[in-house]
Design an enzyme around this catalytic site. Structure first.
Site, PDB file in Angstrom:
ATOM      1  N   ALA A  16       0.792  -1.235   0.000  1.00  0.00           N
ATOM      2  CA  ALA A  16       0.000   0.000   0.000  1.00  0.00           C
ATOM      3  C   ALA A  16       0.820   1.278   0.000  1.00  0.00           C
ATOM      4  O   ALA A  16       0.249   2.364  -0.018  1.00  0.00           O
ATOM      5  CB  ALA A  16      -0.928   0.002   1.225  1.00  0.00           C
ATOM      6  N   SER A  18       2.653   2.594  -2.318  1.00  0.00           N
ATOM      7  CA  SER A  18       2.709   3.323  -3.583  1.00  0.00           C
ATOM      8  C   SER A  18       1.770   2.690  -4.591  1.00  0.00           C
ATOM      9  O   SER A  18       1.200   1.613  -4.365  1.00  0.00           O
ATOM     10  CB  SER A  18       4.135   3.341  -4.146  1.00  0.00           C
ATOM     11  OG  SER A  18       4.534   2.030  -4.526  1.00  0.00           O
ATOM     12  N   GLY A  19       1.596   3.362  -5.720  1.00  0.00           N
ATOM     13  CA  GLY A  19       0.898   2.808  -6.862  1.00  0.00           C
ATOM     14  C   GLY A  19      -0.534   2.393  -6.600  1.00  0.00           C
ATOM     15  O   GLY A  19      -1.295   3.072  -5.906  1.00  0.00           O
ATOM     16  N   ILE A  20      -0.906   1.260  -7.179  1.00  0.00           N
ATOM     17  CA  ILE A  20      -2.280   0.757  -7.092  1.00  0.00           C
ATOM     18  C   ILE A  20      -2.693   0.539  -5.643  1.00  0.00           C
ATOM     19  O   ILE A  20      -3.808   0.868  -5.240  1.00  0.00           O
ATOM     20  CB  ILE A  20      -2.409  -0.557  -7.892  1.00  0.00           C
ATOM     21  CG1 ILE A  20      -2.276  -0.269  -9.391  1.00  0.00           C
ATOM     22  CG2 ILE A  20      -3.728  -1.260  -7.593  1.00  0.00           C
ATOM     23  CD1 ILE A  20      -2.101  -1.516 -10.242  1.00  0.00           C
ATOM     24  N   GLY A  21      -1.792  -0.034  -4.829  1.00  0.00           N
ATOM     25  CA  GLY A  21      -2.127  -0.298  -3.434  1.00  0.00           C
ATOM     26  C   GLY A  21      -2.450   0.956  -2.661  1.00  0.00           C
ATOM     27  O   GLY A  21      -3.392   0.992  -1.866  1.00  0.00           O
ATOM     28  N   SER A 144      -2.146  -9.495 -13.357  1.00  0.00           N
ATOM     29  CA  SER A 144      -1.784  -8.653 -14.494  1.00  0.00           C
ATOM     30  C   SER A 144      -2.322  -9.286 -15.766  1.00  0.00           C
ATOM     31  O   SER A 144      -2.549 -10.504 -15.813  1.00  0.00           O
ATOM     32  CB  SER A 144      -0.256  -8.522 -14.595  1.00  0.00           C
ATOM     33  OG  SER A 144       0.127  -7.899 -15.807  1.00  0.00           O
ATOM     34  N   TYR A 157       8.645 -11.750 -14.309  1.00  0.00           N
ATOM     35  CA  TYR A 157       7.375 -11.146 -13.875  1.00  0.00           C
ATOM     36  C   TYR A 157       6.191 -11.872 -14.503  1.00  0.00           C
ATOM     37  O   TYR A 157       5.202 -12.192 -13.820  1.00  0.00           O
ATOM     38  CB  TYR A 157       7.366  -9.667 -14.263  1.00  0.00           C
ATOM     39  CG  TYR A 157       6.118  -8.921 -13.874  1.00  0.00           C
ATOM     40  CD1 TYR A 157       5.925  -8.451 -12.571  1.00  0.00           C
ATOM     41  CD2 TYR A 157       5.126  -8.657 -14.808  1.00  0.00           C
ATOM     42  CE1 TYR A 157       4.781  -7.754 -12.218  1.00  0.00           C
ATOM     43  CE2 TYR A 157       3.983  -7.957 -14.458  1.00  0.00           C
ATOM     44  CZ  TYR A 157       3.815  -7.508 -13.169  1.00  0.00           C
ATOM     45  OH  TYR A 157       2.666  -6.810 -12.821  1.00  0.00           O
TER      46      TYR A 157
END
Length: 337
Positions: A16, A18-21, A144, A157
């Protein structure tokens, strides 16, 4: 299967800082959920909790590295000890090495798997006992589109995301067999404008980028919040991801040819970056504790996600399209086959 309204939920958001979280945690808090947020970056978590509390939200944090099961278990256990229960587990963390397969070391490949696959596995293992005890709930895993179609320069990935899809499919059926009303969702974002491309280790000689176009992180958070209230198997976020999924199902060879044209040059910026530059493979980068990445100028809106959140309209639109195609081909109900 009935899930609680978000305003009545206790939610753990892992990854959580950064980014989407981070965007997801903010949206849950604005909708009234009680939150435990977790990541490796203490500074990122502190600033997130402060932001949530600034608008009256209720949140606390746990520092954890998802490659360690005991640290992930501690997130779930602390959530229950602090708030009394766990209703929804959202698992976001991932890391990447941008390199050809033969230029990726065994240690690098394994680290990506440890974070981006085993971290997801540990999250489900840690959350499930509490969800089963509660009698219902949601496991939401951010996978993804690369879980459906792998990309060059991202073998580790893509492997991790394919693995996520495999274990979620098995888990979903097992829970249905045991008759536990626990929703298991795979969120499959397209290319999203987050610090992911700043954080990844690169051996391309330049800063990596996703294959444009990009989408804003808020649309992924919107999908996550939707699935926290509405049991959903898969949610592909972004129109381009849905198109890629259809093409992959129809002709993987065609997608190979498309990626030969765009998959190499379009993952490279013109900004030099050494493989010795800081990355988040083993340590967080506090400077990147934010939602947005560097590619806002390449963002476009999405249109089909709204249909996925309104299934009757979606299936009605598909039926109308099918009838339209049939009419063009000269078929109508009642024709002999």
């Amino acid at each position: 299967m009935q899930l609680k309204a978000i305003s009545e939920q206790v939610v753990a958001v892992v990854g959580a800082s950064s980014g989407i979280g981070r965007e997801t945690a903010l949206q849950f808090a604005k909708r009234g959920a009680k939150l435990v947020v977790s990541a490796r970056s203490e500074s990122g978590l502190k600033s997130l909790v402060e932001e949530i509390k600034s608008f009256g939200g209720d949140a606390t944090f746990v520092i954890a590295d998802v490659s360690d099961f005991e640290q992930v278990k501690a997130i779930a256990d602390y959530t229950v000890s602090h708030y009394g229960r766990l209703d929804t587990w959202v698992h976001c963390p991932a890391t990447a090495v941008f390199a050809t397969f033969d230029n990726t070391t065994p240690e690098e490949f394994k680290r990506v798997i440890d974070v981006s696959l085993m971290g997801q596995v540990y999250g489900a293992m840690a959350a499930l006992p509490h969800l089963k005890r509660e009698g219902r709930g949601a496991l939401i895993h951010v996978s993804s589109v690369e879980g459906r179609r792998a990309l060059p320069y991202q073998s580790s990935y893509s492997s991790a995301k394919h693995g996520v899809e495999g274990f979620l499919e098995a888990l979903r059926v097992e829970l249905e067999h045991e008759k536990y009303p626990i929703s298991v969702t795979s969120i499959k974002p397209s290319v999203i404008n987050t610090p992911f491309y700043n954080n990844g280790r690169t051996k391309l000689g330049v800063k990596p980028t996703g294959i444009p176009p990009y989408y804003d992180a808020s649309i992924v958070a919107d999908a996550i919040l939707y699935t926290a209230e509405n049991p959903t198997r898969d949610f592909i976020v972004g129109d381009v991801g849905k198109i890629l999924d259809v093409l992959q199902r129809l002709s993987p060879g065609l997608v190979d040819q498309i990626l030969l044209l765009v998959g190499f040059q379009f993952q490279k910026t013109n900004e030099p970056k050494s493989e010795d530059a800081p990355d988040n493979l083993y340590e967080p980068i506090p400077a990147h504790d934010k939602v947005e990445g560097d590619f806002g100028n390449l963002e476009i809106p999405t249109f089909t996600d709204w249909l996925d959140k309104n299934p009757p309209l979606k299936w009605g639109a598909l039926a109308a399209a099918a009838l339209g195609v049939a009419a063009v081909l000269g078929w109508h109900p009642g024709n002999d086959v």
